[in-house]
Design an enzyme around this catalytic site. Structure first.
Site, PDB file in Angstrom:
ATOM      1  N   TYR A  28      80.394  28.417  50.750  1.00 30.96           N
ATOM      2  CA  TYR A  28      81.405  27.374  50.547  1.00 30.96           C
ATOM      3  C   TYR A  28      80.722  26.026  50.420  1.00 30.96           C
ATOM      4  CZ  TYR A  28      85.254  24.183  51.294  1.00 30.96           C
ATOM      5  OH  TYR A  28      86.160  23.175  51.137  1.00 30.96           O
ATOM      6  N   GLU A  85      85.562  21.027  45.096  1.00 38.32           N
ATOM      7  CA  GLU A  85      85.437  22.187  45.986  1.00 38.32           C
ATOM      8  C   GLU A  85      84.941  23.391  45.210  1.00 38.32           C
ATOM      9  OE1 GLU A  85      89.013  24.218  47.571  1.00 38.32           O
ATOM     10  OE2 GLU A  85      88.136  23.842  49.546  1.00 38.32           O
TER      11      GLU A  85
END
Ligand code: ADP
Ligand code: MG
Length: 396
Positions: A119, A207
């Protein structure tokens, strides 16, 4: 402003980030040609909607056992079959709400052999007043659960605005993500690239979930969600061109035409207020008396009758609105302009719900007289507290 995954990847590719090859399509007929442009043998068919959680999402029309909004295919034929099933149907994910979103566009992408899913995001960290990287080795589809249950697995690396991403920052990110060998050198060059993209394009969020280490040891951006600062769009015509209005709230688009600061919410009381602070206070006091606001709306300091009329129409067009509260403190804004706008709008679109108006400040007497003489069914309020009580009582 938000954009689609395939657009975000185009933007990042322009800065030199490693993304997969892919082709965006809007009809089933294009699916085969799109897939054939890719190397194969693994393809991924990805729904393009402005919401995350697509992989675990479900298509309304297809029942609970059908596959989700991101699908692997082992042949061109399988990719086409997925495209046929997905296009035009409604995908419901954690982020879309129960209504879901219609999938009008697919991205057919080269499939990657994944070793690890990481992530990574870049955001404006208000606590430290800097843009910060947020990374975790636990990437993939459940970062929310990681944040809740094992927050120590999420690492925050703030970036000094003057120095940018230093070698020490990049190393810290590599360490946090446990990158070794080629993936590590990929990371050392990728992090400054992402930071530059974020700053150059005035992003408010970038993101990448997941950023992957492939079986061949290289890094790749596998998913990308990007939001841009709306106030900086004027200097990015290339980004403005990526806007997809079909993904946005129709009322918010209408409001932006009139330069109104409007945000649609879930409640029942429509609000028309001048000044963002007063608008927030109005929403708070509605909640205090037990109801929820249907919107945030700041008509601004220098609103004209035309602007007020437009604002009123946007509020009344929302079927959830069961009552309207107009709360104006006339400083620069004159109360008579607001009153005229309200009267014009009500005459135009009619008034099917209770309306409470609180006016105070410049030309307040003139404003009140306009409302009185209009013959319309308007409840006057003396102050903010009185206004909130009255509209909550009227909605019942
Ligand atoms: P979302 O976050 O909306 O569910 P993603 O793009 O992250 O969508 O895709 C979900 C999952 O699908 C990823 O975590 C990854 O495991 C898999 N996936 C996505 N794109 C690819 C690809 N090009 N190759 C292989 N697997 C992929
Ligand atoms: Mg994702």
């Amino acid at each position: 402003m938000n954009i689609h995954e395939y657009q975000a990847k185009q933007v990042l590719k322009g800065f030199g980030a490693p993304v997969a090859e892919g082709v965006a399509i809007t009809s089933v007929e294009e699916a085969e040609g799109a897939a054939r442009q890719l190397p194969g043998p693994l393809y991924v068919v990805k729904s393009q909607i402005h919401a995350g959680g697509r992989g675990k999402g479900k298509f309304k029309e297809l029942g609970p056992d059908a596959k989700g909004g991101v699908r692997l295919a082992k042949s061109v034929e399988e990719a086409v079959a997925h495209a046929k099933e997905m296009l035009g149907n409604t995908l419901v994910t954690k982020q879309t709400g129960d209504a879901g979103k219609q999938v009008n566009r697919l991205y057919i992408e080269d499939g990657a052999d994944i070793d690890r899913e990481l992530y990574l995001s870049l955001l404006v960290d208000r606590a430290v007043g800097k843009v910060a990287f947020v990374v975790s080795t636990e990437g993939g589809m459940d970062i929310e659960t990681v944040a809740e249950e094992t927050p120590d697995k999420i690492v925050n690396v703030p970036i000094d605005p003057v120095q940018g991403v230093t070698e020490a920052d990049a190393k810290a990110l590599c360490d946090a993500l446990k990158l070794e060998g080629e993936a590590r050198s990929d990371g050392m060059s990728l992090f400054p690239i992402l930071y530059k993209a974020f700053m150059d394009k005035d992003m408010s969020l970038l993101e990448i979930n997941p950023l992957i280490v492939m079986e061949n040891g290289r890094l790749r951006v596998l998913d990308a969600k990007v939001s841009f600062d709306g106030n900086a769009l004027f200097r990015h015509d290339d980004i403005k061109a990526l806007r997809d209005e079909t993904e946005e709230d129709a009322k918010e688009i209408e409001a932006s035409k009139y330069d109104l600061a409007y945000v649609a919410l879930d409640g029942t009381i429509g609000c028309m207020v001048n000044g963002a602070g007063l608008a927030m206070a109005t929403m708070d006091i509605i909640k205090l008396y037990g109801k929820e606001p249907a919107n945030f709306l700041d008509v601004g300091g220098g609103a004209t009758t035309e602007k007020v009329t437009a604002a009123f129409k946007i509020i009344t067009a929302d079927p959830n609105v069961k009552g309207i509260l107009v709360n104006i403190f006339g400083g620069i804004m004159r109360c008579d302009v607001i009153a005229e706008g309200v009267v014009t709008a009500v005459k135009d679109v009619g008034l099917k719900v209770p309306l409470v108006v609180r006016l105070e400040g410049t030309n307040v007497e003139k404003g009140k007289a306009i409302l009185d003489q209009s013959g319309l069914d308007i409840t006057a309020a003396d102050d903010l507290d009185d206004a909130a009580k009255k509209i909550v009582a009227a909605v019942g």
